[in-house]
Design a protein around this motif. Sequence first.
Motif, PDB file in Angstrom:
ATOM      1  N   SER A   1       0.820  -1.208   0.000  1.00 24.54           N
ATOM      2  CA  SER A   1       0.000   0.000   0.000  1.00 24.54           C
ATOM      3  C   SER A   1       0.859   1.266   0.000  1.00 24.54           C
ATOM      4  N   ILE A   2       2.084   1.185   0.480  1.00 19.67           N
ATOM      5  CA  ILE A   2       2.995   2.333   0.517  1.00 19.67           C
ATOM      6  C   ILE A   2       4.298   1.904  -0.134  1.00 19.67           C
ATOM      7  N   VAL A   3       4.739   2.646  -1.087  1.00 20.24           N
ATOM      8  CA  VAL A   3       5.971   2.331  -1.811  1.00 20.24           C
ATOM      9  C   VAL A   3       6.847   3.579  -1.856  1.00 20.24           C
TER      10      VAL A   3
ATOM     11  N   ASN B   1       9.081   5.822   9.811  1.00 20.65           N
ATOM     12  CA  ASN B   1       7.844   5.888   9.031  1.00 20.65           C
ATOM     13  C   ASN B   1       7.587   4.542   8.392  1.00 20.65           C
ATOM     14  N   ALA B   2       6.630   4.434   7.464  1.00 18.99           N
ATOM     15  CA  ALA B   2       6.226   3.156   6.895  1.00 18.99           C
ATOM     16  C   ALA B   2       7.309   2.511   6.046  1.00 18.99           C
ATOM     17  N   LEU B   3       8.281   3.279   5.607  1.00 22.30           N
ATOM     18  CA  LEU B   3       9.316   2.733   4.734  1.00 22.30           C
ATOM     19  C   LEU B   3      10.610   2.459   5.459  1.00 22.30           C
ATOM     20  N   GLY B   4      10.723   2.817   6.742  1.00 19.64           N
ATOM     21  CA  GLY B   4      11.967   2.490   7.410  1.00 19.64           C
ATOM     22  C   GLY B   4      12.190   3.327   8.647  1.00 19.64           C
ATOM     23  N   THR B   5      13.409   3.188   9.200  1.00 18.41           N
ATOM     24  CA  THR B   5      13.795   3.870  10.427  1.00 18.41           C
ATOM     25  C   THR B   5      15.208   4.444  10.226  1.00 18.41           C
ATOM     26  N   SER B   6      15.461   5.593  10.846  1.00 19.00           N
ATOM     27  CA  SER B   6      16.793   6.202  10.824  1.00 19.00           C
ATOM     28  C   SER B   6      17.031   6.828  12.188  1.00 19.00           C
ATOM     29  N   ARG B   7      18.311   7.045  12.512  1.00 21.14           N
ATOM     30  CA  ARG B   7      18.659   7.630  13.794  1.00 21.14           C
ATOM     31  C   ARG B   7      19.800   8.627  13.602  1.00 21.14           C
ATOM     32  N   SER B   8      19.801   9.608  14.481  1.00 23.21           N
ATOM     33  CA  SER B   8      20.816  10.661  14.424  1.00 23.21           C
ATOM     34  C   SER B   8      22.115  10.154  15.021  1.00 23.21           C
ATOM     35  N   PRO B   9      23.231  10.881  14.795  1.00 20.52           N
ATOM     36  CA  PRO B   9      24.465  10.521  15.481  1.00 20.52           C
ATOM     37  C   PRO B   9      24.280  10.584  17.003  1.00 20.52           C
ATOM     38  N   GLN B  10      24.996   9.716  17.698  1.00 20.57           N
ATOM     39  CA  GLN B  10      24.845   9.624  19.148  1.00 20.57           C
ATOM     40  C   GLN B  10      25.580  10.775  19.833  1.00 20.57           C
TER      41      GLN B  10
ATOM     42  N   GLN C   1       0.083   5.170  -1.672  1.00 22.87           N
ATOM     43  CA  GLN C   1       0.929   6.156  -1.030  1.00 22.87           C
ATOM     44  C   GLN C   1       2.373   5.902  -1.404  1.00 22.87           C
ATOM     45  N   ALA C   2       3.099   6.992  -1.663  1.00 20.81           N
ATOM     46  CA  ALA C   2       4.513   6.879  -2.023  1.00 20.81           C
ATOM     47  C   ALA C   2       5.280   7.918  -1.249  1.00 20.81           C
ATOM     48  N   GLY C   3       6.489   7.614  -0.888  1.00 19.12           N
ATOM     49  CA  GLY C   3       7.327   8.535  -0.138  1.00 19.12           C
ATOM     50  C   GLY C   3       8.749   8.021  -0.060  1.00 19.12           C
ATOM     51  N   ASN C   4       9.474   8.503   0.962  1.00 18.37           N
ATOM     52  CA  ASN C   4      10.857   8.096   1.160  1.00 18.37           C
ATOM     53  C   ASN C   4      11.051   7.658   2.603  1.00 18.37           C
ATOM     54  N   PRO C   5      12.042   6.850   2.845  1.00 13.50           N
ATOM     55  CA  PRO C   5      12.372   6.531   4.237  1.00 13.50           C
ATOM     56  C   PRO C   5      12.781   7.800   4.979  1.00 13.50           C
ATOM     57  N   PRO C   6      12.671   7.870   6.266  1.00 14.70           N
ATOM     58  CA  PRO C   6      13.008   9.088   7.007  1.00 14.70           C
ATOM     59  C   PRO C   6      14.498   9.408   6.919  1.00 14.70           C
TER      60      PRO C   6
ATOM     61  N   THR D   1       5.916  10.605   9.893  1.00  8.90           N
ATOM     62  CA  THR D   1       7.161  10.171  10.534  1.00  8.90           C
ATOM     63  C   THR D   1       7.074  10.454  12.022  1.00  8.90           C
ATOM     64  N   ASN D   2       7.485   9.509  12.816  1.00  9.41           N
ATOM     65  CA  ASN D   2       7.515   9.647  14.271  1.00  9.41           C
ATOM     66  C   ASN D   2       8.948   9.802  14.738  1.00  9.41           C
ATOM     67  N   PHE D   3       9.163  10.816  15.626  1.00  6.01           N
ATOM     68  CA  PHE D   3      10.486  11.063  16.211  1.00  6.01           C
ATOM     69  C   PHE D   3      10.442  10.690  17.691  1.00  6.01           C
ATOM     70  N   THR D   4      11.552  10.084  18.141  1.00  4.76           N
ATOM     71  CA  THR D   4      11.651   9.666  19.544  1.00  4.76           C
ATOM     72  C   THR D   4      13.046   9.994  20.046  1.00  4.76           C
ATOM     73  N   LEU D   5      13.112  10.697  21.190  1.00  2.00           N
ATOM     74  CA  LEU D   5      14.398  11.002  21.822  1.00  2.00           C
ATOM     75  C   LEU D   5      14.739   9.846  22.763  1.00  2.00           C
TER      76      LEU D   5
END
Length: 837
Positions: A34-36, A207-216, A118-123, A154-158
């Motif tokens: 459904s999302i690509v 988000n629906a296409l993946g997960t990413s994280r900032s530098p520690q 729905q189409a988009g990009n990974p975060p 997209t959901n952000f979490t500290l």
Amino acid sequence: MAGLGTWSLTGAALIILLLPRSLEECGHISLSASIVRLGDPITASCIINQNCSHLGPDSQILWKLGAELQPGGRQQHLADGTQKSTITLPHVNHTWDTLSCCVRWGNSLQILDQAELQAGNPPAKPHNLSCLMNLTTNSLICQWEPGPDSHLSTNFTLKSFKSRDKCQTEEDSILDCVPAEAQSRCSIPRKHLQLYQSMSIWVQAENALGTSRSPQLCLDPMDVVKLEPPTLWALASPHPHCLQLSWKMWKSSLYIEQKCELRHQPQLGEASWALVDSLPSNTFQHELCGLLPSTAYVLQMRCIRWPLPGHWSDWSPRLELTTAQQAPIVRLDTWWQQRQLDTRTVDVQLFWKPVPLVEDSGQIQGYLVFWKPSGQDGAARQLPLCNTTELNCTFHLPSEAQEVDLVAYNTAGTSHPTPVVFLDSRGPPLVRLYTMARDPHSVWVGWEPPNPQPHAYVIEWGLGPPSPSGSNKNWRMEHNGSISGTLLEDNIRPFQLYEITVTPLYQDTMGPSQHIYAYSQEMAPSQTPELHLRHIGKTWAQLEWVPQAPELGKSPFTHYTIFWTNAQDQSFSTVLNASSHGWVLHGLEPGSLYHVHLMATSQAGAINSTSLTLMTLALEESEMHILLGLFGLLLSVICLCGAAKFCCRPSRKNPLWPSVPDPAHSSLGSWVPTITVEETFQLPSLRDPGMPPITKITVLEEEEKKPGPWESNDSSGTCGLPTLVQAYVLQGDPRAPSTQPQPQSGTSDQVFYGQVLGSPTSPGPGHYLRCDSTQPLLGGFTPSPKSYENLWFQTSPLETPDPLLPNQEDDCVFGPLLDFPLLQGLQVHGVEGLGGF
């Protein structure tokens, strides 16, 4: 039948309304995802239920993406009786769209099922993660930048955990912090923190296409503490160049070692901030020096944890302070004017100007003038003659007073006294004084320094007459005695007359003042001379005007211009020099109306006088008749000349009058008349050597009609001619020499003088006339011919001529002539000669 028709229409409408709903329940779409990602392919299939009785087994399934049909669908029949259509979209380029499964129903497409794509990009990775420990809220506040938009929710979490060994070992996890919607910051409460212990912090985006994280980020909460700014207070300072400050720290940071910075700048002006750093926080006081006296300053302070790491606090609220005053440090240039009131009192008007000796010379609040009488102590100086804030003062002094003291003061004290000595005018004057206007707002005044050279000059300027004396007077002192001029720019306006005074100052005396008047720019005169009419004629008008007297401040006239316009709006003008006071307008039309005005021009501009309207005199009736008569006469002369030229052309065959040959060059003796109806005469050759020269021949034509108004009764010689004659005069023989000998009487047959009356074309006989003459016409020696020698000639040679009786009224005898009496009569010597004809 009517009822059946009504039921058929109603049934058809119900079928149409119910049919789409039943068709929608026949099909179902399934998607591979459904999302690509944007640009990736997607596969979709549509299955039609076998229980759908509204569709035939050969119904074709079509695909629509949005509003566009998509080719490439593959349709097949399954073993269980269902129909299946599969399509692959190679690229999904829209972040949201609708995919529809359709069949043909009549002439339109009916949607069986729909699905959202729905189409988009990974975060993207969050970046620029930073944290501050706020002691006021007692929490760790972190913020970051989320990166480019992924077009998907997209959901952000500290996330964080406690660790040791510089975050290499993970110990206790800390509760995740989820920021509010559309925010990129989050706070970790103090209860979840352990101060003075390292912790690892990062931000995770999903988000629906993946997960990413900032530098520690590895930190100690106290190493990123941000203090609150202190509060500034002012203390009294006795020094005019200093400010005394104090400040107060926040209670939460009282036990933290820190350092502070102070910045300040003048409240007025464009000076930049000046920084004072490394102020110790435990003193809570500081004296800021090196400032300008009587100047308002703006001050701010901030602090940071020191020597341990930390963040600068914000700048404190602005504090505005003014430095104390100091006694004025100035030089007072002075000038005065004296007027003797009586034998014991002098009225003195004192002027001064303060000149600061240093940059921060102190603010002046007023001026004092003292006079200490001779023989008194210094206490008498406490009674001032003047106490003013102005730059001048008027007071009375005894005649013997020669000096006063002038001081400037403020709340901090007084300046050094300036002695004012009233000098006598015993020095040499200036050699020459002159002015020159540079521009409308400045005047150059120059002079030649006298000998010995002064040590200063006082220049005064103000409005000249008719302004009241001393009003808006300006002055200044030039302390350089070697200069020879200065530029005046203060209160100089164009078109104003200024009185300029220059006074040289010497060591113990001064020279006499010299005056000059000048303009920075002259203006045009306010009015022009009034134009008057002095005399007027039919074609001219004399104008005059009285030149205006020169005005002060007004540029003199350089020339005049007279404009006049006639009733046909034709304009004329002439330019006159400034010395003219009158002019005569020529070339005007009689009885015409003219508008005239005078324009006066100067270097500053031009101005017009009042308009003058005048009318020239009309022509009289007699003058009109004379003009018409002259015009008619001129026209007649032109016509006559034209007619004469036309008639006298040599090419005409029939002239208006007979062509008479030149008798002076013809042999008249050979001209013999012939008796014919139309007389034809044979002229002798002009080259006949026997032809005697004829001195004068006059041919007279006699009219039978009455004399007209143009006839004359004049006579030639002594002959009276009663009728109109036409004369032809031929003088001499052009081939004869200029001096011809006089013929002798009795031996010559020449005729020297004769007149013939009559017309060659008239039927009657002509008349031959001999007049009295001093030349002998015949062979005798008498000076005049006899009466019998004048004969009557007949028209025919056969007839006997009758003698012509003399006329008592005339001296001439008329007789009949032949048809051509001129040719025949000149051959006659007497009565006996008639037989020869």
